[in-house]
Design an enzyme around this catalytic site. Structure first.
Site, PDB file in Angstrom:
ATOM      1  N   CYS A  92       0.811  -1.224   0.000  1.00  0.00           N
ATOM      2  CA  CYS A  92       0.000   0.000   0.000  1.00  0.00           C
ATOM      3  C   CYS A  92       0.843   1.273   0.000  1.00  0.00           C
ATOM      4  CB  CYS A  92      -0.950  -0.001   1.184  1.00  0.00           C
ATOM      5  SG  CYS A  92      -2.011  -1.451   1.219  1.00  0.00           S
ATOM      6  N   HIS A 328      -9.503   2.872  -1.657  1.00  0.00           N
ATOM      7  CA  HIS A 328      -8.135   2.393  -1.497  1.00  0.00           C
ATOM      8  C   HIS A 328      -7.784   1.501  -2.675  1.00  0.00           C
ATOM      9  CE1 HIS A 328      -4.440   1.545   0.328  1.00  0.00           C
ATOM     10  NE2 HIS A 328      -4.799   0.815   1.358  1.00  0.00           N
TER      11      HIS A 328
END
Lengths: 380, 380
Positions: A92, A328
């Site tokens: 991420c 996300h």
């Protein structure tokens, strides 16, 4: 830490974040964000996109997608014949790592103009082999819940304060046409508290949603930047830290990699937390935004909850809706965060423009906070 | 092109290349190569490996493995708490790209001591989504065969000359205890010509084999290098180029990305082809070594076959067996190539030591030659 070299961001673009079926994130998303970037750039100055494109000599992709060679494939699709072409991946936090890589290629003299493209599809996968070692607490929501519980116990933070993060970021997203929650309903603290329990104390609206998405930024050597862009945004500090899960868990009241990365970025830029006007914070769960307020030095340890309530003044945070509101998309997230801060510092953020902002900060994390990056940007 | 910054390689290590069952290349291979690196380093100087390890502030993995976050996982396993931790991927040229990334982190001032670890398992996958566009010629052997046919037509290169590359590299591998073909039988030109046809004119022994493997190198800022290593090897030039398959195919007599990358590396280092003493060339198929002799400037275009026959003098090439002899492990290959040249320039290559060598070259490619890197190293 050496001061930053003369490297600026001269362009930014972002695709729509959604959960539509996505055949291939390179073909469907990455290119979209590059086109958006060139459109944005052409609105800024009289610019021949082809002339700029032909000068790009580095192309870095940021993705957790399992397919290989994405950077060369994208270069071929865009007609970019670059020198340095590869993928940077760190889950991420791939996006901020790709920015740091591009910064280094320019600062080291290997590149003049570097394109960073982050993308992922919503099903790129959230579980890691690494997670196996953590047994039943594998899903990201589990570790976020542990941090939330600890913060509530130690500092008296409340469920309501967590919920207020979700409410704030949803409100920003509703007005952002690239966000997953664009035009969605505004939510209240009660909505969050009454949403489906995920892992106590976290509820559904405390958690971000995995999305398709892509974002692009263009970095340039200082002297070139001024020729391409009226208002280049300068990279003043980059900090990054990787820390094992075992060490990270010794003290659950702070995100150690974030503290490390922030210290590096502040040192390099000579910026202090109170000088930051606008920030993008890695809010994949509500508790993480509160922890980051503290670990980035916006408030002292334990006071994050008060900042959410508006009792302590902090920078404008997650103006585009953040991860909770924009959605996300692992490899895209860090690049999208940078794109938002750049648009703010260029004063091109439209209805969500933060007035008189000149210093911005990006905070990007991965895997239970075991990796974090902090980037400090300035428009002069 | 700016001259190279003061960056050296101070350590190298390599795992055994094999095709044993491999549960996880990070756990089983990557760590092996790092341990080998520290063992090698400790043989060179009185060195406390822990002291060096604690100073590593960048860890770059090079792998095409589909699992994410390998750099942070490896950092955690090795007890390295570094600043810059991520993966670099560019298919079979991931290794040289990871070296260039590490070089840039040091040259830009973000890192002092950077560890590069390349690894892959034999089943990491050779086919790309990109290959789909090429229809029936998807397997790498197909495009290599096209190049071979063209070279034979245009320059009169012979099947025997191709076979001589396989014979030479097998011979080197048989004596290299890390190579896949260690202790295997030496082969003759007839063995190659009589081996199973793969794609005419290529036979089985013209093709490399996908392997498990890992390799590590440690890069240091110049002033630190001298404190860690008696004989640091300096990075004098790095060149890299990505070129679309469509452009690449216009003229099948040369590898265009290799020509570009070599020009950059020679310019940056002020080294000329005739000054190179030892080289690792990307010989995943025999024809590619012949093409590279030409495209790296060791011989003029069309004369590669004569060099194999020993009629033209060229540097010592693929001293460890090359990809044909050591085995091909995508993410590890480029790093293993660099490790071999470093061991030669440190004069620690044992029975395969090239006498009086001081300048080395590494040539690493990916995907039908659409990406290539050239690195020039020097021991003073």
């Amino acid at each position: 830490m050496k001061n930053a070299a003369d490297v600026a961001i001269v362009g930014y673009g972002i695709s729509k974040f959604n959960r539509d079926g996505c055949l291939n994130p390179v073909y469907e998303l990455a290119v979209q964000s590059v086109v958006d970037m060139f459109n944005n750039m052409m609105m800024m100055v009289e610019l021949d996109a082809r002339t700029v494109k032909d000068r790009i000599d580095a192309l870095i992709t940021s993705t957790t997608d399992s397919s290989a060679y994405t950077a060369s494939i994208l270069a071929d699709m865009l007609g970019i014949r670059a020198r340095i072409v590869n993928r940077v991946e760190s889950m991420c936090s791939s996006g901020s790592n790709a920015l740091t890589a591009a910064y280094s290629y320019i600062a080291s003299g290997l590149s003049d103009l570097a394109l960073v493209v982050g993308f992922d599809s919503y099903n790129s996968g959230l579980l890691l082999e690494w997670d196996v070692a953590r047994g039943d607490t594998r899903h990201p929501a589990h570790w976020a819940a542990v941090y939330a519980k600890r913060h509530m116990q130690e500092f008296g933070s409340t469920r309501e304060q967590l919920a207020m993060v979700a409410v704030k970021n949803r409100r920003s997203a509703v007005a952002n046409d690239k966000a997953y929650f664009y035009n969605a309903k505004v939510i209240t603290v009660d909505d969050v508290l009454n949403s489906r329990p995920i892992v106590e104390p976290l509820r559904l609206y405390d958690c971000s949603i995995a999305c398709n998405g892509a974002a692009s930024i263009l970095l340039a050597r200082g002297d070139i930047a001024k020729g391409i862009c009226k208002e280049p945004v300068w990279i003043k500090g980059v900090g990054s830290s990787s820390i094992g899960a075992s060490i990270n868990s010794i003290d659950l009241t702070r995100m150690h990699a974030t503290v490390d990365a922030a210290r590096q970025a502040y040192d390099m830029s000579n910026v202090k937390p109170e000088m930051v006007d606008v920030a993008q914070i890695h809010d994949s769960f509500t508790i993480l935004e509160i922890l980051a307020y503290e670990d980035l030095g916006f408030v002292s340890k334990g006071k994050g909850g008060y900042a959410v309530e508006g009792k302590i003044s902090i920078p404008a945070v997650n103006t585009d809706g953040g991860i909770l509101g924009r959605g996300h998309s692992s490899g895209a997230t860090g690049v999208a965060q940078i794109a938002e801060v750049v648009s703010q510092l260029m004063h091109r953020a439209g209805s969500r423009q933060v007035k008189d902002c000149s210093i911005g900060l990006v905070h990007n994390m991965a895997a239970a906070g075991t990796h974090a990056s902090v980037v400090i940007l300035e428009n002069k």
